[in-house]
Design a protein around this motif. Structure first.
Motif, PDB file in Angstrom:
ATOM      1  N   GLU A  43       1.149   3.679  -4.670  1.00  0.00           N
ATOM      2  CA  GLU A  43       1.147   4.983  -3.991  1.00  0.00           C
ATOM      3  C   GLU A  43       2.491   5.642  -4.284  1.00  0.00           C
ATOM      4  OE1 GLU A  43       0.030   4.523   0.173  1.00  0.00           O
ATOM      5  OE2 GLU A  43      -1.495   3.073  -0.411  1.00  0.00           O
ATOM      6  N   LYS A  55      -5.402   8.104  -3.871  1.00  0.00           N
ATOM      7  CA  LYS A  55      -6.276   7.017  -3.415  1.00  0.00           C
ATOM      8  C   LYS A  55      -7.742   7.418  -3.514  1.00  0.00           C
ATOM      9  CE  LYS A  55      -3.377   6.258   0.352  1.00  0.00           C
ATOM     10  NZ  LYS A  55      -2.961   5.682   1.649  1.00  0.00           N
ATOM     11  N   HIS A  94       4.806  -4.800   2.949  1.00  0.00           N
ATOM     12  CA  HIS A  94       3.696  -3.884   3.199  1.00  0.00           C
ATOM     13  C   HIS A  94       2.805  -4.375   4.339  1.00  0.00           C
ATOM     14  CE1 HIS A  94      -0.189  -1.920   2.653  1.00  0.00           C
ATOM     15  NE2 HIS A  94       0.542  -0.904   2.268  1.00  0.00           N
TER      16      HIS A  94
HETATM   17 MG    MG Z   1      -1.037   2.490   1.659  1.00  0.00          MG
END
Ligand code: MG
Ligand code: ITT
Length: 201
Positions: A43, A55, A94
């Motif tokens: 991203e 996305k 993440h």
């Molecule tokens: Mg994401």
């Protein structure tokens, strides 16, 4: 009836997106678990809109289904809008919700209550199988408290109190699912997106 793919790998976000879309449209909704897996591109967009479109485009390219993606985050005024598009990996890992919110609280330690304002932001993007694209941004203003409260929602919800009329001081993690959807950046952006798409869904 048409089918729409909700292109997110975040299970808790998917629950919210599904719930909001199911109330806003009559289309059949599927998730990434219902299609063959594909490798995600990073991203690397500069804005919520860029990342949401990236996305959704990627999902359409790999599956052929029209897709909706959400790129979202918490923008803190005292931090010049950060974590913003970096919200999901703020602590370096993440999707580490607890690590992310603990780091944010530490960074805001010396910021007085009157300057602990901010907003959750969501860009909701639709990309059709025909290449048609729509992207809509909305937000949920509020403030960041000092200790997490509540078990609902996900991410930074336990440290965020949305602005509400009246004397409500509930965090987003203490709201019922319906109340969160009514107030949230995601609820508002996705309902507006569904309205825009109404003619051709
Ligand atoms: Mg994401
Ligand atoms: O990209 P996908 O696969 O959709 O999943 P993600 O979790 O990586 O999603 P984002 O890139 O849009 O990053 C969003 C992050 O912002 C935070 N966030 C977004 N919406 C939130 C909400 O409603 N409540 C709490 N935190 C939220 C949370 O940390 C999310 O991981």
């Amino acid at each position: 009836m048409s089918t729409i793919l909700l292109a997110t790998r975040n299970k808790k976000k998917l629950v919210e997106m599904r719930r909001i879309m199911a109330q806003a449209t009559g289309v059949e909704i599927i998730g990434l678990d219902d299609v063959p897996t594909y490798d995600e591109a990073p991203e690397d967009g500069a804005t919520f809109e860029d990342n949401a479109l990236l996305k959704a485009r990627e999902a359409v390219a790999h599956t052929g289904f029209p897709a909706i993606a959400d790129d979202s985050g918490l923008c803190v005024d005292a931090m010049s809008g950060m974590p913003g598009i970096f919200s999901a990996r703020w602590s370096g890992r993440h999707g580490d919700d607890e690590g992310n919110l603990r780091l944010l609280l530490a960074q805001l330690h010396d910021v007085p209550d009157e300057r602990r304002t901010g907003a959750f932001v969501c860009a909701a993007a639709y990309v059709g199988a025909d290449g048609r694209e729509v992207v809509i941004r909305d937000q949920m203003p509020g403030r960041i408290i000092r200790e997490p409260r509540g078990a609902g929602g996900f991410g930074y919800d336990p440290i965020f109190v949305p602005d509400q009329d009246g004397a409500e001081v509930l965090t987003a993690a203490e709201l019922s699912p319906d109340a969160k959807d009514r107030l949230s950046h995601r609820g508002k952006a996705m309902r507006r997106l569904a309205e825009t798409l109404q003619e051709y869904l």
